[in-house]
Design a protein around this motif. Structure first.
Motif, short mmCIF file in Angstrom:
data_model
loop_
_atom_site.label_atom_id
_atom_site.label_comp_id
_atom_site.label_asym_id
_atom_site.label_seq_id
_atom_site.Cartn_x
_atom_site.Cartn_y
_atom_site.Cartn_z
N HIS A 1 -7.57 -32.27 -18.69
CA HIS A 1 -8.13 -30.92 -18.69
C HIS A 1 -8.76 -30.58 -17.34
O HIS A 1 -8.85 -29.43 -16.97
N VAL B 1 -10.38 -22.30 -22.62
CA VAL B 1 -9.00 -22.82 -22.60
C VAL B 1 -8.05 -21.74 -23.12
O VAL B 1 -8.47 -20.63 -23.39
N SER C 1 -12.67 -28.70 -21.29
CA SER C 1 -12.13 -27.55 -22.03
C SER C 1 -12.59 -27.63 -23.48
O SER C 1 -12.76 -26.63 -24.15
#
Ligand code: HEM
Length: 421
Positions: free
Chosen positions: A166, A290, A403
């Protein structure tokens, strides 16, 4: 990328909202959006945006895309229409009965192995959630609770990979590499792996051996376990909330309103439980920013600014639930009472902010029904049987936020504790 790598993005996001307002530019062609009405509009079926290539992050199998990583709207809609029936427990599957079988297992596990001991609720809650997600989607639990372990290191691998992925994939150039067929073929999970996601894929029957089931397990296990852990920490750390919730359960049992196990319908009628659940989602949402969407050809006017086509819009989930105009000045405090005594209209507007944490329109989380079912039942079943105590109050857990929230090491102690006993 530097902010994401620090693992405290949940502290940064509300500050950006405070300083720059609900729409703010966070990179070339990247916007951060924390306004509910604009998020609803831009994610809606009609006139909404499509997926950005952030969703390549959801690709883990070199052989192709599953629903969660398909970028084309038509292709994604078609796959989702087929899968939603199963996710929502329509047809043959009785989600509530499946849930009850795993809850019974959890309560027995606590009674047999955990009483008067210090146990890690971070681990226990995710075993429970993974067993539920796999039972609901592939017809049998993964077996974490039976084995009392992170079977085949599924979570160990996820914990190591997710923060790293992420972080680096906030860069579009990195996404091009990590979602590349060759990269996935060489370094992605394989059915021959001894641990992790590959082992999970190998464990499925050939006919089931399909990305959708694996994705359901990945997407469904920790996402539900996050509010389950957050709830235990915040409820137990706020004694008046703990006592009020136990009292509501005791009263429900005494008056015959709460059967064993509690059914969703009865849980929904417990007003304090509902306030606690919504407040749990609000105080620490499981995702931070996200699932970016990409502006359609021709661009769009967003928060009164004209933006060019191809701009990616990331939701600011933390700002959404820290909106003082909606939730009051004390947004940092865990206070379920903020949900009570509202008009139906006020309450609905507050709830829409929490609903947005599951996405909206064609992008709405297909596991939402399952997650709410899980949350509505688990605390009633735990608190009607046990008392829970945080075993290390000076440092209750380890939490990092990328995220998504990554929570580990949450030692608790269970004792027998029937309400009113
Ligand atoms: C508290 C629990 C959960 C939260 C907060 C949550 C949140 C979300 C969000 C925000 C999205 C993406 C929305 C977007 O694209 O804009 C999503 C997608 C998804 N979720 Fe969940 N989720 C939860 C539980 C679950 C569970 C239990 C499952 C499965 C059993 C699941 C399976 C999925 C899948 C497969 C997708 C991709 C959907 C698509 O391709 O359209 N989730 N979830």
């Amino acid at each position: 990328m530097r902010t994401m790598a620090r693992g405290n993005i949940h502290e940064v996001l509300p500050k950006l909202d405070e300083k720059y307002g609900p729409l703010c530019r966070i990179g070339p062609n990247y916007l951060l959006l924390g306004d509910l009405d604009e998020l609803l509009r831009t994610n809606s079926f009609r006139g909404g945006m499509g997926r950005s290539d952030w969703f390549c992050n959801m690709r883990f199998d070199w052989t192709g895309d599953g629903m969660a990583s398909m970028l084309g709207t038509a292709e994604h809609d078609a796959r989702k229409a087929i899968l939603l029936r199963a996710y929502e427990g329509r047809g043959e599957v009785n989600l509530e009965r499946l849930m009850d079988s795993q809850l019974e297992k959890l309560i027995s596990l606590i009674r047999e192995d955990c009483l008067d001991k210090v146990v890690d609720w971070a681990a226990l809650s995710r075993w429970f959630s993974l067993d539920i997600a796999t039972l609901a989607t592939m017809g049998r639990p993964w077996g974490s609770m039976d084995s009392r372990s992170d079977l085949h290191g599924f979570f160990q691998v996820a914990d190591e990979v997710v923060p790293f992925m992420h972080t680096i994939t906030t860069l579009a150039a990195a996404r091009k590499i990590t979602a590349n067929q060759l990269f996935l073929r060489l370094l992605g999970p394989k059915r021959t792996d001894k641990t992790g996601i590959g082992k999970f894929m190998e464990g499925l029957a050939q006919a089931d051996c399909d990305q959708e089931i694996t994705m359901a397990a990945i997407a469904g296990a920790d996402t539900s376990a996050i509010p389950i852990r957050v709830a235990i920490l915040y409820i137990t750390s706020t004694p008046y909330v703990y006592n009020k919730l136990k009292a509501e359960i005791a009263e429900g049992i005494k008056s015959g309103k709460i059967p064993s196990p509690i059914m969703l319908q009865e849980a929904r009628s417990l007003s304090y439980l509902q306030a606690v659940l919504y407040e749990v989602f609000r105080i620490l949402p499981g995702t931070s920013t996200v699932f970016a969407k990409r502006m359609n050809p021709g661009g769009d006017i967003i928060c009164e600014y004209k933006m060019p086509e191809g701009t990616d819009v990331y939701p600011n989930m933390v700002a959404l639930v820290r909106n003082k105009a909606v939730f009051g000045d004390d947004v940092e405090v865990f206070r379920p009472e903020r949900w009570l005594g509202k008009t139906a209209e006020e309450r609905l507007y507050m709830e829409k902010h929490i609903d947005m944490l599951f996405g909206h329109g064609r992008f709405m989380c297909p596991g939402k029904t399952l997650a709410w079912l899980e949350l509505n039942k688990i605390f009633v079943e735990i608190l009607r049987n046990f008392d829970v105590q945080i075993a290390r109050p000076q440092r209750p857990w380890t939490m990092r936020v990328y995220s998504t929230l990554v929570i580990s090491d949450l030692p608790v102690r269970f004792t027998e504790g029937k309400p009113g006993a």
